[in-house]
Design a protein around this motif. Structure first.
Motif, PDB file in Angstrom:
ATOM      1  N   ALA A 113     -67.853 -66.763  -2.439  1.00 34.00           N
ATOM      2  CA  ALA A 113     -67.806 -65.435  -3.096  1.00 34.00           C
ATOM      3  C   ALA A 113     -68.252 -65.566  -4.616  1.00 34.00           C
ATOM      4  N   ASP A 114     -68.994 -64.340  -4.969  1.00 26.33           N
ATOM      5  CA  ASP A 114     -69.093 -64.181  -6.358  1.00 26.33           C
ATOM      6  C   ASP A 114     -68.249 -63.362  -7.019  1.00 26.33           C
ATOM      7  N   ASP A 115     -68.028 -63.463  -8.321  1.00 27.70           N
ATOM      8  CA  ASP A 115     -67.090 -62.601  -9.050  1.00 27.70           C
ATOM      9  C   ASP A 115     -67.251 -61.020  -9.140  1.00 27.70           C
ATOM     10  N   ASN A 116     -68.586 -60.604  -8.262  1.00 29.25           N
ATOM     11  CA  ASN A 116     -68.803 -59.216  -7.935  1.00 29.25           C
ATOM     12  C   ASN A 116     -68.802 -58.924  -6.539  1.00 29.25           C
ATOM     13  N   THR A 117     -68.258 -59.967  -5.815  1.00 26.51           N
ATOM     14  CA  THR A 117     -68.126 -59.439  -4.219  1.00 26.51           C
ATOM     15  C   THR A 117     -66.835 -58.955  -3.965  1.00 26.51           C
ATOM     16  N   TYR A 118     -66.740 -57.809  -3.033  1.00 24.18           N
ATOM     17  CA  TYR A 118     -65.538 -57.393  -2.683  1.00 24.18           C
ATOM     18  C   TYR A 118     -65.364 -57.825  -1.188  1.00 24.18           C
ATOM     19  N   VAL A 119     -64.461 -58.529  -0.639  1.00 23.29           N
ATOM     20  CA  VAL A 119     -63.957 -59.071   0.526  1.00 23.29           C
ATOM     21  C   VAL A 119     -62.832 -58.249   1.087  1.00 23.29           C
ATOM     22  N   ILE A 120     -63.143 -57.672   2.435  1.00 22.13           N
ATOM     23  CA  ILE A 120     -61.853 -56.976   3.087  1.00 22.13           C
ATOM     24  C   ILE A 120     -61.443 -58.215   3.941  1.00 22.13           C
ATOM     25  N   VAL A 121     -60.360 -58.841   3.222  1.00 17.60           N
ATOM     26  CA  VAL A 121     -59.862 -60.154   3.921  1.00 17.60           C
ATOM     27  C   VAL A 121     -59.339 -59.882   5.233  1.00 17.60           C
ATOM     28  N   GLU A 122     -58.615 -58.904   5.964  1.00 15.74           N
ATOM     29  CA  GLU A 122     -58.359 -58.697   7.244  1.00 15.74           C
ATOM     30  C   GLU A 122     -59.450 -58.632   8.057  1.00 15.74           C
ATOM     31  N   ASN A 123     -60.597 -57.895   7.491  1.00 17.93           N
ATOM     32  CA  ASN A 123     -61.930 -58.005   8.365  1.00 17.93           C
ATOM     33  C   ASN A 123     -62.617 -59.160   8.758  1.00 17.93           C
ATOM     34  N   LEU A 124     -62.418 -60.049   7.659  1.00 16.50           N
ATOM     35  CA  LEU A 124     -62.777 -61.508   7.660  1.00 16.50           C
ATOM     36  C   LEU A 124     -62.242 -62.137   8.911  1.00 16.50           C
ATOM     37  N   ARG A 125     -60.897 -62.216   8.641  1.00 21.32           N
ATOM     38  CA  ARG A 125     -59.865 -62.629   9.613  1.00 21.32           C
ATOM     39  C   ARG A 125     -60.096 -62.285  11.029  1.00 21.32           C
ATOM     40  N   TYR A 126     -60.328 -60.969  11.327  1.00 20.24           N
ATOM     41  CA  TYR A 126     -60.742 -60.383  12.508  1.00 20.24           C
ATOM     42  C   TYR A 126     -61.873 -60.931  12.903  1.00 20.24           C
ATOM     43  N   PHE A 127     -62.925 -61.001  12.282  1.00 20.40           N
ATOM     44  CA  PHE A 127     -64.265 -61.582  12.679  1.00 20.40           C
ATOM     45  C   PHE A 127     -64.044 -63.028  13.240  1.00 20.40           C
ATOM     46  N   LEU A 128     -63.299 -63.879  12.254  1.00 18.49           N
ATOM     47  CA  LEU A 128     -63.254 -65.223  12.579  1.00 18.49           C
ATOM     48  C   LEU A 128     -62.218 -65.549  13.542  1.00 18.49           C
ATOM     49  N   SER A 129     -61.429 -64.805  13.957  1.00 17.75           N
ATOM     50  CA  SER A 129     -60.551 -64.971  14.936  1.00 17.75           C
ATOM     51  C   SER A 129     -60.935 -65.342  16.270  1.00 17.75           C
ATOM     52  N   THR A 130     -62.153 -64.813  16.543  1.00 20.83           N
ATOM     53  CA  THR A 130     -62.675 -65.154  17.772  1.00 20.83           C
ATOM     54  C   THR A 130     -63.959 -66.438  17.689  1.00 20.83           C
ATOM     55  N   LYS A 131     -64.058 -66.845  16.608  1.00 21.32           N
ATOM     56  CA  LYS A 131     -64.854 -68.239  16.408  1.00 21.32           C
ATOM     57  C   LYS A 131     -64.040 -69.625  16.319  1.00 21.32           C
ATOM     58  N   ASN A 132     -64.964 -70.694  16.828  1.00 26.46           N
ATOM     59  CA  ASN A 132     -64.116 -71.592  16.728  1.00 26.46           C
ATOM     60  C   ASN A 132     -64.645 -72.515  15.450  1.00 26.46           C
ATOM     61  N   THR A 133     -63.519 -72.829  14.817  1.00 25.59           N
ATOM     62  CA  THR A 133     -63.784 -73.608  13.339  1.00 25.59           C
ATOM     63  C   THR A 133     -64.170 -75.104  13.641  1.00 25.59           C
ATOM     64  N   ASN A 134     -63.973 -75.471  14.849  1.00 22.65           N
ATOM     65  CA  ASN A 134     -64.455 -76.954  14.995  1.00 22.65           C
ATOM     66  C   ASN A 134     -65.994 -77.029  15.592  1.00 22.65           C
ATOM     67  N   GLU A 135     -66.621 -75.839  15.280  1.00 25.85           N
ATOM     68  CA  GLU A 135     -68.119 -75.800  15.723  1.00 25.85           C
ATOM     69  C   GLU A 135     -68.859 -75.800  14.358  1.00 25.85           C
ATOM     70  N   LEU A 136     -69.844 -76.543  14.522  1.00 27.10           N
ATOM     71  CA  LEU A 136     -70.681 -76.833  13.305  1.00 27.10           C
ATOM     72  C   LEU A 136     -71.524 -75.393  13.093  1.00 27.10           C
ATOM     73  N   ILE A 137     -70.904 -74.384  12.238  1.00 23.64           N
ATOM     74  CA  ILE A 137     -71.295 -72.975  12.138  1.00 23.64           C
ATOM     75  C   ILE A 137     -70.966 -72.447  10.809  1.00 23.64           C
ATOM     76  N   PHE A 138     -71.803 -71.444  10.429  1.00 23.42           N
ATOM     77  CA  PHE A 138     -71.336 -70.862   9.133  1.00 23.42           C
ATOM     78  C   PHE A 138     -72.033 -69.292   9.502  1.00 23.42           C
ATOM     79  N   PHE A 139     -71.299 -68.646   8.404  1.00 21.61           N
ATOM     80  CA  PHE A 139     -71.606 -67.039   8.525  1.00 21.61           C
ATOM     81  C   PHE A 139     -71.982 -66.498   7.479  1.00 21.61           C
ATOM     82  N   GLY A 140     -72.799 -65.418   7.473  1.00 20.80           N
ATOM     83  CA  GLY A 140     -72.852 -64.344   6.136  1.00 20.80           C
ATOM     84  C   GLY A 140     -73.990 -63.344   6.374  1.00 20.80           C
ATOM     85  N   HIS A 141     -74.623 -63.071   5.274  1.00 20.72           N
ATOM     86  CA  HIS A 141     -75.569 -61.931   5.432  1.00 20.72           C
ATOM     87  C   HIS A 141     -76.883 -62.761   5.370  1.00 20.72           C
TER      88      HIS A 141
END
Lengths: 281, 266
Positions: A113-141
């Motif tokens: 992230a940048d020094d002028n990005t604001y992240v709602i960390v709980e929502n990041l965790r919520y989104f990623l909780s259904t994803k598999n980190t052992n898959e070759l994947i990345f997310f963003g805008h």
């Protein structure tokens, strides 16, 4: 820390034990561990970076700062490059490899992230909780531009799975062909990930609403977009409350004042409701 | 609580403000009241607004306010528990207002808002931050106060101060709305102004409970903010009614945030 650019900011959020009485009914902190690294520079530490640290940065499992200069007190990790937009990619390459070498086991997902990005960390965790980190994947805008697979906006923050980070740091036959310096580290990363076979993840929710945002809240709510955005955004440059997720993950171009304001709105100001009253939208 | 704490909201506006400001109020918080009415100098059947027989302008705000209260009393005085007066740049968090009022009695001679000192001994309430009258107070105001120009001034002066003087003469108490942590609920400025302490100098001389900045400025269950532009209101709606951090319960534990107003002078 001298906060000359926002003299009142440090008074807004501090140790406020009696005000922090939210109850976590579902706390994913240990289940979905997030490492965030912030791309910054020595000239921004007082005016921007410190405020990331004091607001949403506190909620990450691991938080690292990469700058052209090492600073043992802040602390920032020095990347041994000159400051400036032309060297963002060098910083990024260094950071990812550093994280793989030193922090691979400390987290499940890895976000830049940048020094002028604001992240709602709980929502990041919520989104990623259904994803598999052992898959070759990345997310963003996602932007559909420049590369065949497009790329993720650096400002909105992008997140790599464990598998993607490992592939990046352990495949020199490919990464040696990736751009090592220059501007637009996000486009460079997009191109590199494409070569490595990392899937472009989709983060639009089931109602068609966005989670990662390359502009600030107001811009997305009112659709105040620059011209280029209409040809870059992969999902039609939508606007309005109905097109933004209720669980957004990130916003960009957030100045310190607005970071503290968001802290107030998201974590303090509450809407009273009892089980009998409908929340009239 | 929607049916237990019935709130009528009346919003002071003007013909030139209908399209943007009053519309924003209507599209955001007004519909959360049990009933809302827009008052203006002119009647507009499509918006709709109720026309009071008063010219526009600051010098006539008191008269507009007086007429507004009288209208509400005549038509709805017995149908609602609380009567809120707001401006077209006030944003009310109606659920929090109900929550606050659920601790109070609609029959009591009391009204609430952001208290100012000076001018009125018991204090009076900022018009812009919005203030709310109990059914009992509105009754007395309409039946006694507004019938007698020696008790309640019918026009001129600053609307909030004039209503304040009149309430004191009627023995209607200016209640407190600080939460259990001493934080204000009704706010005469925007959230960022209160959080940062970026308020005008005069505010320090007027604010009854002093001026705090940082998180102490504002209750978590804040009821109102002022100087909110239409886009501020739409943004507030998104941040309050849509955006949420996953996993955090929206309600506090069983902690009571407000206490009932006790009139100690009887």
């Amino acid at each position: 820390m001298n906060t000359i650019h926002c003299p009142h900011c440090q008074n807004i959020v501090g140790p406020s034990d009696i005000f922090d009485d939210r109850i976590y009914v579902k706390n994913l902190t240990d289940e979905v561990r997030i490492l965030v690294w912030i791309l910054t520079g020595p000239q921004y530490l007082d005016s921007r970076t410190i405020h990331v640290k004091q607001t949403w940065g506190r909620r990450c499992n691991v938080l690292l700062f990469f700058s052209s200069v090492e600073n043992k007190t802040f602390p920032t990790i020095g990347v041994n490059t000159t400051e400036g937009r032309e060297h963002l990619t060098a910083k990024s390459v260094f950071a990812w490899n550093y994280i793989y070498k030193n922090h691979f086991d400390d987290a499940d997902w890895f976000m830049k992230a940048d020094d002028n990005t604001y992240v709602i960390v709980e929502n990041l965790r919520y989104f990623l909780s259904t994803k598999n980190t052992n898959e070759l994947i990345f997310f963003g805008h996602h932007f559909q531009a420049i590369n065949k697979n497009g790329f993720f906006s650096g400002g909105s923050g992008y997140v790599l799975s464990k598998a993607a980070l490992k592939r990046y740091s352990t495949t020199p036959s490919i990464t040696n062909k990736c751009r090592k310096d220059g501007e637009a580290e996000d486009a460079a990363m997009g191109e590199c990930m494409e070569k490595l076979g990392v899937e472009v993840g989709d983060s639009i929710d089931s109602k068609g609403r966005s989670r990662f945002h390359c502009f600030d809240v107001r811009s997305h709510v009112f659709g105040h977009y620059p011209k280029w955005y209409y040809s870059y955004d992969s999902h039609g440059a939508k606007k309005g409350i109905e097109n933004i997720s209720d669980y957004p993950v990130s916003f960009h171009y957030i100045d310190p004042k607005t970071m503290y304001l968001l802290e107030f709105y998201i974590y303090h100001l509450k809407l009273y409701y009892d089980q009998f009253s409908p929340i009239l939208q | 609580m929607y049916n237990k704490v019935r709130v009528l909201c009346w919003i002071m506006t003007s013909p030139k403000n209908l399209q943007l400001k009053a519309t924003a109020v209507k599209n955001t918080w007004a519909k959360r009241c049990n009933k809302y009415i827009f008052f203006s100098s002119e009647t507009n059947h499509s918006f709709p607004t109720v026309g009071l027989n008063v010219s526009e302008g600051r010098e006539h705000l008191t008269r507009k306010t007086v007429q507004g209260f009288l209208y509400c009393f005549k038509k709805y005085g017995q149908l609602y528990d609380w009567f809120v007066k707001a401006d077209d740049d006030t944003y009310m968090i109606v659920e929090n207002l109900r929550y606050f009022l659920s601790h109070q009695s609609p029959e009591q001679l009391v009204y609430f808002g952001h208290k100012f000192k000076s001018l009125v001994k018991q204090g009076y309430f900022s018009g812009g931050a919005g203030y709310v009258l109990s059914r009992g107070s509105l009754n007395k105001l309409a039946k006694v106060g507004l019938k007698n120009p020696f008790i309640c001034r019918q026009d001129g002066g600053a609307e909030d101060a004039e209503i304040g003087k009149c309430m004191e003469k009627l023995d209607i108490k200016a209640g407190d709305s600080l939460d259990i942590y001493g934080r204000e609920s009704f706010h005469p400025f925007k959230p960022i102004a209160h959080l940062e302490g970026q308020v005008p100098d005069w505010f320090y001389n007027y604010s009854y409970h002093g001026v705090k900045k940082g998180l102490s400025c504002c209750s978590d269950y804040s009821v109102s903010f002022h100087y909110m532009s239409p886009s501020d209101m739409y943004l507030m709606d998104y941040l309050l009614y849509h955006l949420r951090p996953y996993g955090l319960h929206p309600k506090d534990s069983t902690k009571k945030i407000f206490v009932p107003f006790k009139d100690n002078f009887r």
